[in-house]
Design a protein around this motif. Structure first.
Motif, PDB file in Angstrom:
ATOM      1  N   SER A   4       0.825  -1.199   0.000  1.00 56.26           N
ATOM      2  CA  SER A   4       0.000   0.000   0.000  1.00 56.26           C
ATOM      3  C   SER A   4       0.861   1.252   0.000  1.00 56.26           C
ATOM      4  CB  SER A   4      -0.909   0.005   1.238  1.00 56.26           C
ATOM      5  OG  SER A   4      -1.539   1.262   1.395  1.00 56.26           O
ATOM      6  N   SER A   5       0.363   2.296  -0.658  1.00 57.21           N
ATOM      7  CA  SER A   5       1.089   3.568  -0.679  1.00 57.21           C
ATOM      8  C   SER A   5       1.104   4.237   0.690  1.00 57.21           C
ATOM      9  CB  SER A   5       0.435   4.512  -1.698  1.00 57.21           C
ATOM     10  OG  SER A   5      -0.925   4.738  -1.369  1.00 57.21           O
ATOM     11  N   LEU A   6       0.324   3.723   1.655  1.00 58.16           N
ATOM     12  CA  LEU A   6       0.309   4.293   3.007  1.00 58.16           C
ATOM     13  C   LEU A   6       1.550   3.912   3.805  1.00 58.16           C
ATOM     14  CD1 LEU A   6      -3.401   3.614   4.046  1.00 58.16           C
ATOM     15  CD2 LEU A   6      -2.436   5.705   3.089  1.00 58.16           C
ATOM     16  N   SER A   7       2.207   2.815   3.434  1.00 55.82           N
ATOM     17  CA  SER A   7       3.353   2.327   4.210  1.00 55.82           C
ATOM     18  C   SER A   7       4.433   3.395   4.319  1.00 55.82           C
ATOM     19  CB  SER A   7       3.931   1.068   3.553  1.00 55.82           C
ATOM     20  OG  SER A   7       2.988   0.023   3.567  1.00 55.82           O
ATOM     21  N   GLY A   8       4.838   3.668   5.549  1.00 57.12           N
ATOM     22  CA  GLY A   8       5.889   4.650   5.788  1.00 57.12           C
ATOM     23  C   GLY A   8       5.386   6.080   5.865  1.00 57.12           C
ATOM     24  N   ARG A   9       4.079   6.293   5.729  1.00 61.29           N
ATOM     25  CA  ARG A   9       3.518   7.639   5.766  1.00 61.29           C
ATOM     26  C   ARG A   9       2.593   7.782   6.977  1.00 61.29           C
ATOM     27  NH1 ARG A   9       0.704   8.419   0.123  1.00 61.29           N
ATOM     28  NH2 ARG A   9       0.736  10.633   0.700  1.00 61.29           N
ATOM     29  N   SER A  10       2.457   9.008   7.448  1.00 61.87           N
ATOM     30  CA  SER A  10       1.590   9.274   8.591  1.00 61.87           C
ATOM     31  C   SER A  10       0.297   9.926   8.119  1.00 61.87           C
ATOM     32  CB  SER A  10       2.292  10.201   9.591  1.00 61.87           C
ATOM     33  OG  SER A  10       2.484  11.486   9.008  1.00 61.87           O
ATOM     34  N   ALA A  11      -0.679  10.044   9.030  1.00 65.05           N
ATOM     35  CA  ALA A  11      -1.942  10.697   8.687  1.00 65.05           C
ATOM     36  C   ALA A  11      -1.711  12.147   8.265  1.00 65.05           C
ATOM     37  CB  ALA A  11      -2.901  10.624   9.873  1.00 65.05           C
ATOM     38  N   SER A  12      -0.741  12.788   8.894  1.00 66.73           N
ATOM     39  CA  SER A  12      -0.429  14.166   8.509  1.00 66.73           C
ATOM     40  C   SER A  12       0.133  14.232   7.095  1.00 66.73           C
ATOM     41  CB  SER A  12       0.581  14.764   9.499  1.00 66.73           C
ATOM     42  OG  SER A  12       0.061  14.761  10.813  1.00 66.73           O
ATOM     43  N   ASP A  13       0.969  13.261   6.735  1.00 70.10           N
ATOM     44  CA  ASP A  13       1.547  13.243   5.389  1.00 70.10           C
ATOM     45  C   ASP A  13       0.473  13.039   4.324  1.00 70.10           C
ATOM     46  OD1 ASP A  13       4.058  13.491   6.514  1.00 70.10           O
ATOM     47  OD2 ASP A  13       4.430  11.332   6.554  1.00 70.10           O
ATOM     48  N   GLY A  60      -0.467  -5.618  18.529  1.00 69.26           N
ATOM     49  CA  GLY A  60      -0.369  -5.594  19.983  1.00 69.26           C
ATOM     50  C   GLY A  60       0.711  -4.691  20.529  1.00 69.26           C
ATOM     51  N   ARG A  61       1.343  -3.851  19.678  1.00 67.58           N
ATOM     52  CA  ARG A  61       2.422  -2.986  20.170  1.00 67.58           C
ATOM     53  C   ARG A  61       1.938  -1.552  20.244  1.00 67.58           C
ATOM     54  NH1 ARG A  61       5.545  -5.790  16.280  1.00 67.58           N
ATOM     55  NH2 ARG A  61       5.672  -3.907  15.021  1.00 67.58           N
ATOM     56  N   ARG A  62       2.381  -0.846  21.259  1.00 68.34           N
ATOM     57  CA  ARG A  62       2.003   0.547  21.432  1.00 68.34           C
ATOM     58  C   ARG A  62       3.046   1.462  20.828  1.00 68.34           C
ATOM     59  NH1 ARG A  62       0.342   0.121  27.827  1.00 68.34           N
ATOM     60  NH2 ARG A  62      -1.516  -1.162  27.534  1.00 68.34           N
ATOM     61  N   SER A  63       2.582   2.603  20.309  1.00 62.32           N
ATOM     62  CA  SER A  63       3.492   3.587  19.726  1.00 62.32           C
ATOM     63  C   SER A  63       3.793   4.647  20.769  1.00 62.32           C
ATOM     64  CB  SER A  63       2.858   4.230  18.495  1.00 62.32           C
ATOM     65  OG  SER A  63       3.663   5.285  18.015  1.00 62.32           O
ATOM     66  N   THR A  64       4.990   5.217  20.683  1.00 64.10           N
ATOM     67  CA  THR A  64       5.377   6.286  21.596  1.00 64.10           C
ATOM     68  C   THR A  64       5.202   7.648  20.952  1.00 64.10           C
ATOM     69  OG1 THR A  64       7.669   6.115  20.854  1.00 64.10           O
ATOM     70  CG2 THR A  64       7.039   4.816  22.781  1.00 64.10           C
ATOM     71  N   THR A  65       4.699   7.708  19.721  1.00 58.64           N
ATOM     72  CA  THR A  65       4.489   8.976  19.032  1.00 58.64           C
ATOM     73  C   THR A  65       3.008   9.302  18.997  1.00 58.64           C
ATOM     74  OG1 THR A  65       4.321   7.901  16.885  1.00 58.64           O
ATOM     75  CG2 THR A  65       6.512   8.595  17.592  1.00 58.64           C
ATOM     76  N   ARG A  66       2.705  10.565  18.709  1.00 57.74           N
ATOM     77  CA  ARG A  66       1.315  10.970  18.564  1.00 57.74           C
ATOM     78  C   ARG A  66       0.681  10.235  17.395  1.00 57.74           C
ATOM     79  NH1 ARG A  66      -0.285  15.868  20.599  1.00 57.74           N
ATOM     80  NH2 ARG A  66      -2.319  15.114  19.927  1.00 57.74           N
ATOM     81  N   LEU A  67      -0.641  10.023  17.495  1.00 56.67           N
ATOM     82  CA  LEU A  67      -1.354   9.243  16.484  1.00 56.67           C
ATOM     83  C   LEU A  67      -1.172   9.827  15.085  1.00 56.67           C
ATOM     84  CD1 LEU A  67      -3.346   6.929  15.889  1.00 56.67           C
ATOM     85  CD2 LEU A  67      -5.199   8.548  16.328  1.00 56.67           C
ATOM     86  N   ARG A  68      -1.291  11.152  14.973  1.00 50.99           N
ATOM     87  CA  ARG A  68      -1.221  11.762  13.651  1.00 50.99           C
ATOM     88  C   ARG A  68       0.175  11.693  13.043  1.00 50.99           C
ATOM     89  NH1 ARG A  68      -2.332  16.457  16.991  1.00 50.99           N
ATOM     90  NH2 ARG A  68      -0.420  17.599  17.456  1.00 50.99           N
ATOM     91  N   ASP A  69       1.183  11.423  13.884  1.00 50.12           N
ATOM     92  CA  ASP A  69       2.562  11.356  13.384  1.00 50.12           C
ATOM     93  C   ASP A  69       3.078   9.932  13.255  1.00 50.12           C
ATOM     94  OD1 ASP A  69       2.744  14.160  13.345  1.00 50.12           O
ATOM     95  OD2 ASP A  69       3.206  14.205  15.490  1.00 50.12           O
ATOM     96  N   THR A  70       2.263   8.938  13.628  1.00 40.13           N
ATOM     97  CA  THR A  70       2.696   7.547  13.554  1.00 40.13           C
ATOM     98  C   THR A  70       2.752   7.088  12.107  1.00 40.13           C
ATOM     99  OG1 THR A  70       1.673   7.057  15.700  1.00 40.13           O
ATOM    100  CG2 THR A  70       2.165   5.183  14.256  1.00 40.13           C
ATOM    101  N   ARG A  71       3.866   6.505  11.697  1.00 41.59           N
ATOM    102  CA  ARG A  71       4.011   6.025  10.329  1.00 41.59           C
ATOM    103  C   ARG A  71       3.351   4.653  10.202  1.00 41.59           C
ATOM    104  NH1 ARG A  71       6.735   9.361   7.350  1.00 41.59           N
ATOM    105  NH2 ARG A  71       8.151  10.878   8.324  1.00 41.59           N
ATOM    106  N   LEU A  72       2.519   4.518   9.190  1.00 46.34           N
ATOM    107  CA  LEU A  72       1.737   3.307   8.998  1.00 46.34           C
ATOM    108  C   LEU A  72       2.572   2.211   8.353  1.00 46.34           C
ATOM    109  CD1 LEU A  72      -1.513   5.011   7.644  1.00 46.34           C
ATOM    110  CD2 LEU A  72      -0.909   4.471  10.010  1.00 46.34           C
TER     111      LEU A  72
END
Length: 630
Positions: free
Chosen positions: A359-368, A386-398
């Motif tokens: 998918s073209s989403l891989s490596g991109r965040s919601a902001s991007d 099952g893993r948690r991210s330490t970054t804000r949701l909008r900045d998490t890379r998919l």
């Protein structure tokens, strides 16, 4: 046997390519192109022949089959078959046998990933009815669709590659159903094993009997609005209120600073953002009870008084509407859209999507991605193995396999899913079946398969004519044809075909085959056949199956030549082995696709995959010797 410099060059390039395939730092098509260019620079491939692979019949056939599969997938041609085949009230074994059998059947005539994507929502619904964890149905289905691909020429790209290599040794290409005698035996044994025993070996990562889809807990962000009943309360008090819903607070954002594991005694104030872990079905209740607003639910500039409220007229807690303080629904479409026919009240739904491999989403965040600007939708929550991210949701890379909880108009989410290779889990309204298109797409596929199967036309020509007919009759719109093709796979195949030719022309394949014969098989043909099968299966678990077939075919031909036997059994062993990626989530796209929805970990696959691969070896070797005698 003297080793030439050209042989050393090609073997070195091959070893480096396999190493990079296994490393996974670069995409498979990039590695393949690099190997091709290295062969050209080293003189093993002539510059004029460097890109001849793009015109190879196997490459054309793969591309055309992907387009025709897209037509079957989007027209709803499979829906009627699903309703006809799957029993409504059968037990676990019978239901799984029917589902896996259907998946294997579809995979024989359409792209494996397309068949898996079509049946994933059915599998999750079946898991709920059978009170099984979603993964206990999804993993068997993924393996069943992979097994089904080995039954026909067009079932999977490795089969088409193997057929092309047979033509290069002076024999006719394998026909449409030449793979069926062995493939059907192996696939049937595998499907029965998985449906009867194998599903019990799959770890149950999620609770059974839950309402809605068991797709794992989401992490989402919710803001305390002015006047909220939670304003001034402690975190401990809110956590007690969340106990009944099974949700928990895992973080706090205050003044753009994220606090991990905040103290229960900390008092909250308006503007705080809570990081909440909850099932998708529980989110609406959590927001309503605590008077919170999803952080990503309203565009910048929207009324500060607006909040997500549960629609009291609906019984489904996963559906919500965006309302302002006067009770009027807020439209969540881009501001520049001005359609006078649009209803005054636009219902905004919540929908779960899974990100497909590639998918073209891989490596991109919601902001991007600019979700609000381009589609008028929001990413509300994310679930990742099952893993948690330490970054804000909008900045998490998919990443592929991620589960996304999206909010917005259903048609806008549908457009987003179509544009970015996502599959809906919670709803299926994104694909509106058309009876006329379903029949048309089915007839086109049957005619294309028939033309190739009965030798009326070469496979590449027959399926190319099918693609042209699909475009003319609009079962696949012209604008969607190129988007239906998995271009990294096409580039990989086209680049590796000249490299494989260099392996044969320089004698590098014979050199590798001689090592296998002299040091491992010691001149025994059956032992050599088993070794080719095992090595192919091992590589397929770790790298792309098409790349595995392209690498192993010249070695298989060289091994057969060194033993003085025909190459057919060895080529068929490569085809079988390349379709047996059951040990890891990276060996096949279908394995990657179920990571998120099944809640799986990397080490979960071998529990079912290893016994299944042993069964494949036990069944396929005698059948290879029977159908394709040495």
């Amino acid at each position: 046997m003297a080793v030439t410099s050209e042989q050393m060059l090609v073997v070195g390039i091959l070893a480096a390519s396999v190493g990079m395939f296994l490393w996974g730092r670069w995409r498979h098509d990039m590695v393949a192109v690099g190997a091709l260019l290295a062969c050209v620079v080293g003189g093993a491939v002539l510059p004029a022949e460097a890109f001849s692979g793009f015109g190879h019949p196997a490459v054309i056939t793969v591309a055309c089959v992907l387009v025709l599969s897209h037509g079957l997938q989007t027209s709803g041609a499979v829906d009627g078959l699903v309703r006809l085949v799957l029993p409504a009230r059968a037990g676990r074994v019978t239901s799984l046998l029917a589902l896996l059998g259907l998946g294997a059947l579809l995979s024989g005539f359409m792209n494996n990933v397309g068949a898996m994507a079509l049946l994933m929502p059915v599998a999750i619904q079946l898991a709920r009815r059978l009170e099984l964890a979603p993964g206990q149905v999804l993993m068997p289905l993924a393996f069943g669709t992979i097994l089904g691909g080995m039954t026909t020429l067009i079932g999977t790209p490795p089969n088409m590659i193997v057929s092309g290599f047979r033509a290069q040794v002076g024999e006719a290409s394998f026909g449409m159903f030449d793979f069926a005698p062995v493939g059907l035996g192996v696939a049937s044994a595998g499907v029965v094993f998985v449906a009867w025993v194998g599903w019990r070996l799959v770890p149950a990562r999620r609770q059974t009997g839950m309402e809605g889809f068991d797709s794992g807990a989401y992490l989402t962000e919710a803001r305390l609005i002015d006047g909220s009943s939670s304003d001034g309360k402690t975190l401990g008090a809110l956590e007690c209120a969340l106990d009944a819903s099974g949700a928990q607070i895992v973080g706090l954002v205050r003044n753009d600073t994220r606090i991990v594991a905040p103290s229960p005694s900390r008092r909250l104030r308006a503007g705080d953002i809570l990081v909440i872990e909850a099932e998708a079905e529980a989110l609406a209740g959590v927001l309503s009870s605590l008077q919170l607003k999803l952080e990503e639910s309203v565009r910048p500039g929207s009324s500060a008084e607006s909040a997500i409220q549960v629609d009291g007229n609906r019984s489904d807690p996963a559906s919500a509407r965006v309302e302002d303080s006067s009770g009027q629904a807020l439209e969540d479409a881009p501001a520049d859209q001005d359609d006078p026919t649009r209803p005054e009240l636009t219902e905004v739904v919540l929908m779960e999507l899974v990100v497909l491999p590639g998918s073209s989403l891989s490596g991109r965040s919601a902001s991007d991605i600019l979700l609000r600007t381009r589609y008028g939708i929001n990413l509300l929550a994310l679930s990742r193995q099952g893993r948690r991210s330490t970054t804000r949701l909008r900045d998490t890379r998919l990443a592929s396999g991620d589960l996304l909880l999206m909010q917005g108009p259903a048609d806008a989410i549908g457009q987003f899913a179509s544009d970015n290779a996502c599959v809906p889990l919670a709803e299926r309204e994104l694909r509106i079946p058309s009876l006329r298109k379903a029949w048309t797409a089915s007839i086109i596929m049957v005619l294309a398969v028939g033309g190739a199967a009965f030798g009326l036309l070469p496979a590449s020509i027959s399926f190319a004519m099918g693609v042209l007919a699909s475009m003319v009759l609009r079962t696949v719109p012209a604008r969607a044809v190129y988007g239906a093709i998995d271009w990294p796979v096409i580039v990989l195949l086209a680049a590796l075909i000249p490299v494989a030719g260099a392996m044969a022309s320089t004698g590098a394949a014979d050199l590798i085959a001689r090592v296998i014969l002299d040091h491992l098989a010691q001149g025994h043909a059956v032992t050599a056949l088993v070794l080719i099968l095992l090595v192919t299966m091992f590589l397929s678990d770790l790298m792309n199956n098409a790349a595995t077939a392209a690498v192993m075919c010249p070695i298989a031909i060289g091994t057969a030549s060194g033993l003085g036997v025909g190459p057919d059994a060895f080529l068929m062993a490569v085809a079988i082995g390349a379709s047996c990626a059951f040990l890891t989530p990276i060996g096949h796209q279908n394995n990657t696709l179920i990571l998120g929805p099944g809640g799986f970990r990397f080490g979960d696959y071998w529990r079912l995959g290893l016994p299944l691969e042993l069964l494949v070896v036990l069944v396929s070797v005698p059948m290879l010797l029977l159908v394709w005698p040495l």
